[in-house]
Design an enzyme around this catalytic site. Structure first.
Site, PDB file in Angstrom:
ATOM      1  N   LYS A 181       0.834  -1.211   0.000  1.00  0.00           N
ATOM      2  CA  LYS A 181       0.000   0.000   0.000  1.00  0.00           C
ATOM      3  C   LYS A 181       0.875   1.270   0.000  1.00  0.00           C
ATOM      4  O   LYS A 181       0.626   2.193  -0.777  1.00  0.00           O
ATOM      5  CB  LYS A 181      -0.956  -0.007   1.208  1.00  0.00           C
ATOM      6  CG  LYS A 181      -1.914  -1.199   1.174  1.00  0.00           C
ATOM      7  CD  LYS A 181      -2.921  -1.179   2.294  1.00  0.00           C
ATOM      8  CE  LYS A 181      -2.309  -1.363   3.661  1.00  0.00           C
ATOM      9  NZ  LYS A 181      -1.622  -2.661   3.846  1.00  0.00           N
ATOM     10  N   THR A 182       1.903   1.274   0.827  1.00  0.00           N
ATOM     11  CA  THR A 182       2.793   2.444   0.857  1.00  0.00           C
ATOM     12  C   THR A 182       3.496   2.587  -0.492  1.00  0.00           C
ATOM     13  O   THR A 182       3.607   3.699  -1.043  1.00  0.00           O
ATOM     14  CB  THR A 182       3.853   2.273   1.973  1.00  0.00           C
ATOM     15  OG1 THR A 182       3.181   1.966   3.185  1.00  0.00           O
ATOM     16  CG2 THR A 182       4.684   3.523   2.147  1.00  0.00           C
TER      17      THR A 182
ATOM     18  N   THR B  63      -6.057  -1.629   6.843  1.00  0.00           N
ATOM     19  CA  THR B  63      -6.110  -3.088   6.822  1.00  0.00           C
ATOM     20  C   THR B  63      -7.551  -3.530   7.005  1.00  0.00           C
ATOM     21  O   THR B  63      -7.879  -4.681   6.860  1.00  0.00           O
ATOM     22  CB  THR B  63      -5.259  -3.661   7.978  1.00  0.00           C
ATOM     23  OG1 THR B  63      -5.609  -2.966   9.169  1.00  0.00           O
ATOM     24  CG2 THR B  63      -3.784  -3.513   7.701  1.00  0.00           C
TER      25      THR B  63
ATOM     26  N   ARG C 246       6.430  -8.287   1.609  1.00  0.00           N
ATOM     27  CA  ARG C 246       7.338  -7.870   2.704  1.00  0.00           C
ATOM     28  C   ARG C 246       8.009  -9.091   3.323  1.00  0.00           C
ATOM     29  O   ARG C 246       9.214  -9.077   3.602  1.00  0.00           O
ATOM     30  CB  ARG C 246       6.567  -7.104   3.780  1.00  0.00           C
ATOM     31  CG  ARG C 246       7.402  -6.909   5.051  1.00  0.00           C
ATOM     32  CD  ARG C 246       6.780  -5.962   6.047  1.00  0.00           C
ATOM     33  NE  ARG C 246       6.761  -4.615   5.524  1.00  0.00           N
ATOM     34  CZ  ARG C 246       5.738  -3.783   5.642  1.00  0.00           C
ATOM     35  NH1 ARG C 246       4.655  -4.165   6.282  1.00  0.00           N
ATOM     36  NH2 ARG C 246       5.801  -2.589   5.136  1.00  0.00           N
TER      37      ARG C 246
ATOM     38  N   ASP D 279      -1.667   6.459   6.280  1.00  0.00           N
ATOM     39  CA  ASP D 279      -1.666   5.029   6.603  1.00  0.00           C
ATOM     40  C   ASP D 279      -2.566   4.808   7.813  1.00  0.00           C
ATOM     41  O   ASP D 279      -2.745   5.724   8.627  1.00  0.00           O
ATOM     42  CB  ASP D 279      -0.222   4.614   6.927  1.00  0.00           C
ATOM     43  CG  ASP D 279       0.009   3.132   6.719  1.00  0.00           C
ATOM     44  OD1 ASP D 279      -0.934   2.438   6.286  1.00  0.00           O
ATOM     45  OD2 ASP D 279       1.129   2.670   6.971  1.00  0.00           O
TER      46      ASP D 279
END
Ligand SMILES: Nc1ncnc2c1ncn2[C@@H]1O[C@H](COP(=O)(O)OP(=O)(O)OP(=O)(O)O)[C@@H](O)[C@H]1O
Length: 366
Positions: free
Chosen positions: A80-81, A174, A233, A125
């Site tokens: 997302k980032t 999320t 990640r 975020d």
């Protein structure tokens, strides 16, 4: 649901330092920065999201306008980032990064909004963790590019309207279901990010290996991808640990054998389960015959807090089809018995579960 009752807990805080945890601390984020794709073409997977976002951004560019606000939802570590940075890069705009928990007062948000440049991307975020007053200020800012700054207190308080330059808000969460509908409705484009397929993660691993100057073959990448829980990640993190192993114990090249041996050292098994996940499954199978058993009892048996079992271990076990949450308690699925190499009691001699062929030794194998 009362929106003020939204859970604010952070699952990552319950089990920090987890190699297969999906959240990143500040130090890791710095390492990650080097691995981030810089444009939509480099961004792997999420085909639908990429295609739709590409249209949204191209159209805005063609109109010479600021892009619509974008909401990105999905589990931690799915990009997302990264995508918010790509949005800014594709629009040729600067980006400001902040998060819901950092904005506790409406004034905090007013300060950020009033200092934005025209066209700037504001990445927010964990937008579901913003305070209520800040959230309400954001409604107006998103819709009218205006905020009312309240000066003074009590009966003498005055609202001073402040015009804002047009900007693009990229909200990440999320838990999209926990966003109040008025906030959700103000996004022009909403994208849900899915977990990645193993082949996509293989591409992520190959790409990162190239950037890190690590030699890896196709089987080595597949082995890491298969243990990465659908999350880039985690794939990047496992790659870094396997690289260390390859440097110290092998000739620096990552093959399937090197990856398996390295991840055995780190106790990440062939399906990406770590010690905590396996502890929960083992207790469920060995002590409770596969359930049903209540969460609290299971947690005591594992020696963990209830929340840790429920929020850290279980989501992945459920997603993998290894454990089911039923009204009568937690129940293991046939896949759980197979994964731990155990035979369910009704298929074996009466009494407890027993080790089947293969047993624990196979868990870490390829
Ligand atoms: N589609 C992708 N292709 C290649 N690498 C990716 C992709 N998505 C994520 N990554 C890599 O995974 C890492 C984590 O991504 P990112 O920080 O964007 O996740 P996130 O969803 O914002 O996580 P969080 O919710 O914890 O903030 C980064 O190093 C990034 O380079």
């Amino acid at each position: 649901m009362n929106w003020d009752d939204r859970p604010h807990e952070d699952a990552a805080a319950l089990a920090p330092e987890r190699l297969v945890g999906a959240s990143a601390d500040g130090e890791e984020q710095a390492v990650e920065a080097a691995l981030r794709p810089k444009d939509l073409g480099e961004f792997i997977g999420q085909e639908k999201v990429r295609e739709q976002l590409d249209l949204v951004l191209r159209a805005a560019r063609a109109r010479g306008a600021t892009a619509d606000h974008v909401l990105l939802s999905g589990a931690p570590g799915l990009g997302k980032t990264t995508l918010s940075m790509i949005i800014a890069a594709e629009m040729g705009a600067p980006i400001r990064i902040t998060s819901g928990p950092a904005i506790q007062h409406a004034g905090d948000l007013a300060a950020i909004l009033s200092s934005l440049q025209e066209g700037e991307v504001l990445f927010l975020d964990e937008i579901h963790r913003m305070s209520r007053p800040a959230e309400e200020m954001l409604y107006m800012a998103m819709e009218d590019f205006r905020v009312d700054v309240v000066v003074g207190k009590g009966p003498g308080a005055t609202a001073i309207p402040l015009e804002l330059p047009p900007f693009t808000l990229v909200g990440a969460t999320t838990r999209a279901g926990l966003l109040p509908p008025p906030l959700r409705d103000r996004f022009g484009f909403t994208a849900h990010m899915e977990f990645y397929a193993p082949e996509e993660l293989e591409r992520v691993v190959h790409r990162s290996a190239l950037l890190l100057d690590v030699e890896i073959d196709a089987d080595g990448a597949a082995e890491i991808a298969g243990r990465s829980r659908g999350t880039p990640r985690i794939a990047n993190r496992l790659l870094r640990r396997v690289r260390d192993y390859a440097q110290v114990k092998a000739d620096g090249v990552i093959t399937r054998d090197v990856a398996s041996a390295a991840l055995k050292v780190y106790e990440v098994d062939s399906r990406g389960l770590d010690r905590l996940d396996r502890g929960v499954l083992e207790a469920l199978l060995r002590l409770f015959g596969g359930g049903p058993v209540g969460l609290s009892t299971l947690a005591v048996a594992v020696g963990e807090e209830r929340e840790t079992v429920e929020e850290v271990a279980e989501p992945f076990l459920v997603r993998e089809g290894l454990l089911a949450r039923t009204p009568r308690g937690r129940v293991a699925t046939p896949a759980a018995w197979a994964h731990l190499g155990l035979t369910p009691p009704n298929a074996a001699a009466p009494g407890a579960a027993r080790s089947g062929q293969g047993g624990q030794g196979d868990l870490f194998g390829a």
